[in-house]
Design an enzyme around this catalytic site. Structure first.
Site, PDB file in Angstrom:
ATOM      1  N   GLU A  46       0.825  -1.197   0.000  1.00 20.92           N
ATOM      2  CA  GLU A  46       0.000   0.000   0.000  1.00 20.92           C
ATOM      3  C   GLU A  46       0.864   1.254   0.000  1.00 20.92           C
ATOM      4  O   GLU A  46       1.857   1.329   0.712  1.00 20.92           O
ATOM      5  CB  GLU A  46      -0.911  -0.003   1.228  1.00 20.92           C
ATOM      6  CG  GLU A  46      -2.016  -1.023   1.084  1.00 20.92           C
ATOM      7  CD  GLU A  46      -2.902  -1.141   2.297  1.00 20.92           C
ATOM      8  OE1 GLU A  46      -2.519  -0.649   3.371  1.00 20.92           O
ATOM      9  OE2 GLU A  46      -3.976  -1.733   2.167  1.00 20.92           O
ATOM     10  N   CYS A  52       3.493   8.597   0.891  1.00 15.60           N
ATOM     11  CA  CYS A  52       3.899   7.765   2.022  1.00 15.60           C
ATOM     12  C   CYS A  52       4.230   6.373   1.473  1.00 15.60           C
ATOM     13  O   CYS A  52       3.358   5.660   0.985  1.00 15.60           O
ATOM     14  CB  CYS A  52       2.750   7.720   3.025  1.00 15.60           C
ATOM     15  SG  CYS A  52       3.134   6.775   4.480  1.00 15.60           S
ATOM     16  N   CYS A  85       4.865  -2.963  17.380  1.00 14.63           N
ATOM     17  CA  CYS A  85       4.379  -1.816  18.147  1.00 14.63           C
ATOM     18  C   CYS A  85       2.883  -2.044  18.379  1.00 14.63           C
ATOM     19  O   CYS A  85       2.147  -2.340  17.427  1.00 14.63           O
ATOM     20  CB  CYS A  85       4.646  -0.519  17.390  1.00 14.63           C
ATOM     21  SG  CYS A  85       6.400  -0.338  16.992  1.00 14.63           S
TER      22      CYS A  85
HETATM   23 FE1  SF4 Z   1       6.649   1.130  12.455  1.00 14.56          FE
HETATM   24 FE2  SF4 Z   1       6.257  -0.298  14.689  1.00 14.56          FE
HETATM   25 FE3  SF4 Z   1       4.355  -0.220  12.830  1.00 14.56          FE
HETATM   26 FE4  SF4 Z   1       6.611  -1.579  12.363  1.00 14.56          FE
HETATM   27  S1  SF4 Z   1       5.100  -2.051  13.926  1.00 14.56           S
HETATM   28  S2  SF4 Z   1       5.569  -0.171  10.953  1.00 14.56           S
HETATM   29  S3  SF4 Z   1       8.105  -0.273  13.433  1.00 14.56           S
HETATM   30  S4  SF4 Z   1       5.101   1.533  14.028  1.00 14.56           S
END
Ligand code: SF4
Ligand code: SAH
Length: 408
Positions: free
Chosen positions: A124, A137, A148
């Site tokens: 995407e 982006c 995360c």
């Molecule tokens: Fe970024 Fe964390 Fe999402 Fe991976 S999991 S894309 S490091 S915010």
């Protein structure tokens, strides 16, 4: 690797009696560095003394003009065009879906062919038009090894790293679809204005952790910032990292782009939960890497992204600590209202709380820090991206994760 210059199993004739099982796709010229493009030309018989000129010509047709057909390259001999078309391609990926938000944000789902024994992958890419600029982006991986807890991409296991071809193709497709390349019959010798392009900025803030795919991201961003090609200034390219500390200095030295840090918490105990890579590279190390980021100055500030999570990281005490933590670092702060996604455990902070938080940050001298969510209706806002690609086999994924860990 984006391309293989070994064309022996590709379009060259197979040895007599040995039929190739499948005909692999032709290697793409898009995403090659100038050196690789030179090698690709030598491989089809272009003489050494002509290589530089031919590379410059191809570079122009590919990146300034956005051509996908060799036949249109009027200053390249017909014979060479035919050879190139036989061996190489410049084909764009399949566009599986294009969505346009009520606010003008666009999201493309692109499908790239399999690499090796893998399967096709979907990526995407989001375009955000704003007053006087347009930001693309771009994704660096399919899925992410990091987890995360507030991020949708983080719930998708890493499928694989993207190649420089696939990263640069996201910019090419956006320019194609937005009409941001010159018309095909525009004279060849014209100059493209650096101002007024629809894609004026690139942020590596799509799917994936760009610093766990450093080599391909670097190659792609050097192509994107090449002044005789896509011509995006390095000041208009921002790489966002969750905090892969050992790669931060190299980002400044070798790519020279702007840096953004996904901070999101001002205490290690909380950041360990929200951004688990913090357990490996805690706040003190991360902030030291920012302080010494090559080229950092008041004119080239580091952006700190801070997602506003209700009752989690949005107190006044957090705001004060944030300001204190960033003391001495030329910084911008982006407060990002949390974008919910199906199944997420968090809520976005109340608007009044975001304003109170912003007030503390403002008083410390950081201007207009709240980022308006864009494209929420098409799940194109920060952290909402997640493709439905097949997951890679567990064994392969573990090997890649181990390699990524070693890089970090
Ligand atoms: Fe970024 Fe964390 Fe999402 Fe991976 S999991 S894309 S490091 S915010
Ligand atoms: N992996 C890199 C770049 C991609 S994420 C990184 O983490 O920096 C781009 C930004 O969106 C990051 O700051 C990320 O923390 C933020 N983000 C992720 N999920 C979000 C969500 N649900 N709402 C708002 N921002 C989010």
């Amino acid at each position: 690797m984006a391309v293989s210059l070994d064309i022996s199993h590709g379009n060259a004739a197979p040895a007599i009696g040995v039929a190739p099982a499948v005909t692999p796709a032709k290697p793409s010229l898009v995403g090659m560095s100038r050196e690789e493009l030179g090698d690709a030309l030598r491989a089809v018989g272009v003489a050494d003394k002509q290589v530089r000129m031919r590379v410059a010509q191809l570079w122009h047709w590919i990146y300034v003009r956005g051509f996908t057909e060799f036949d249109h390259m009027t200053n390249v001999s017909k014979e060479l065009r035919t050879t190139l078309a036989h061996v190489y391609s410049m084909t764009r990926p399949e566009i599986v879906a294009e969505q346009i938000s009520v606010d003008g944000t666009r999201k493309w789902l692109m499908r790239f062919p399999p690499r090796g024994a893998g399967r096709p992958v979907d990526i995407e890419t989001v375009y955000i038009p704003e007053e006087g600029r347009g930001t693309l982006c771009v994704s660096s991986q399919v899925g992410c090894t990091l987890t995360c807890t507030f991020c949708h991409t983080g719930t998708q296991k890493l499928v694989r790293n993207l190649t420089s071809e696939e990263i640069i193709m996201q910019i090419m497709v956006a320019r194609d679809r937005l009409g941001d390349f010159p018309d095909i019959d525009t004279p060849q010798g014209f100059s493209v204005p650096s101002e007024g392009r629809l894609v004026s900025n690139v942020v590596m803030m799509g799917m994936g952790e760009p610093l766990y795919n450093f080599d391909e991201v670097k190659k792609a961003l050097l192509i994107a910032s090449d002044g005789d090609g896509l011509s995006l200034s390095r000041r208009r390219i921002t790489l966002s990292t969750s905090g892969v500390v050992p790669m931060i200095a190299r980002t400044g030295e070798e790519i020279g782009c702007m840096l953004a840090i996904s901070l999101h918490a001002v205490r290690d105990d909380l950041r360990d939960v929200l951004v688990p890579i913090n357990k490996k590279y805690p706040l003190a190390e991360l902030l030291e890497a920012c302080r010494t980021y090559p080229g950092v100055s008041n004119a080239r500030r580091i952006t700190f992204e801070y997602v506003m999570l209700k009752g989690v990281n949005d107190s006044i005490a957090d705001a004060k600590k944030l300001v204190k933590l960033l003391e001495g670092i030329p910084a911008k702060i982006n407060l990002i209202p949390f974008n919910p996604w199906p199944g997420s455990d968090y809520e976005c902070s109340d608007w009044e709380q975001i304003e109170v938080f912003a007030e503390v940050v403002n008083r410390a001298g950081y201007a207009s820090p709240i980022r308006t969510p864009r494209g929420r209706d098409i799940l194109a806002a920060c952290g909402q991206l997640k493709s439905e690609s097949e997951r890679m086999k567990r064994k392969d994924r573990e090997a890649l994760e181990a390699a990524s860990g070693a890089a970090g």
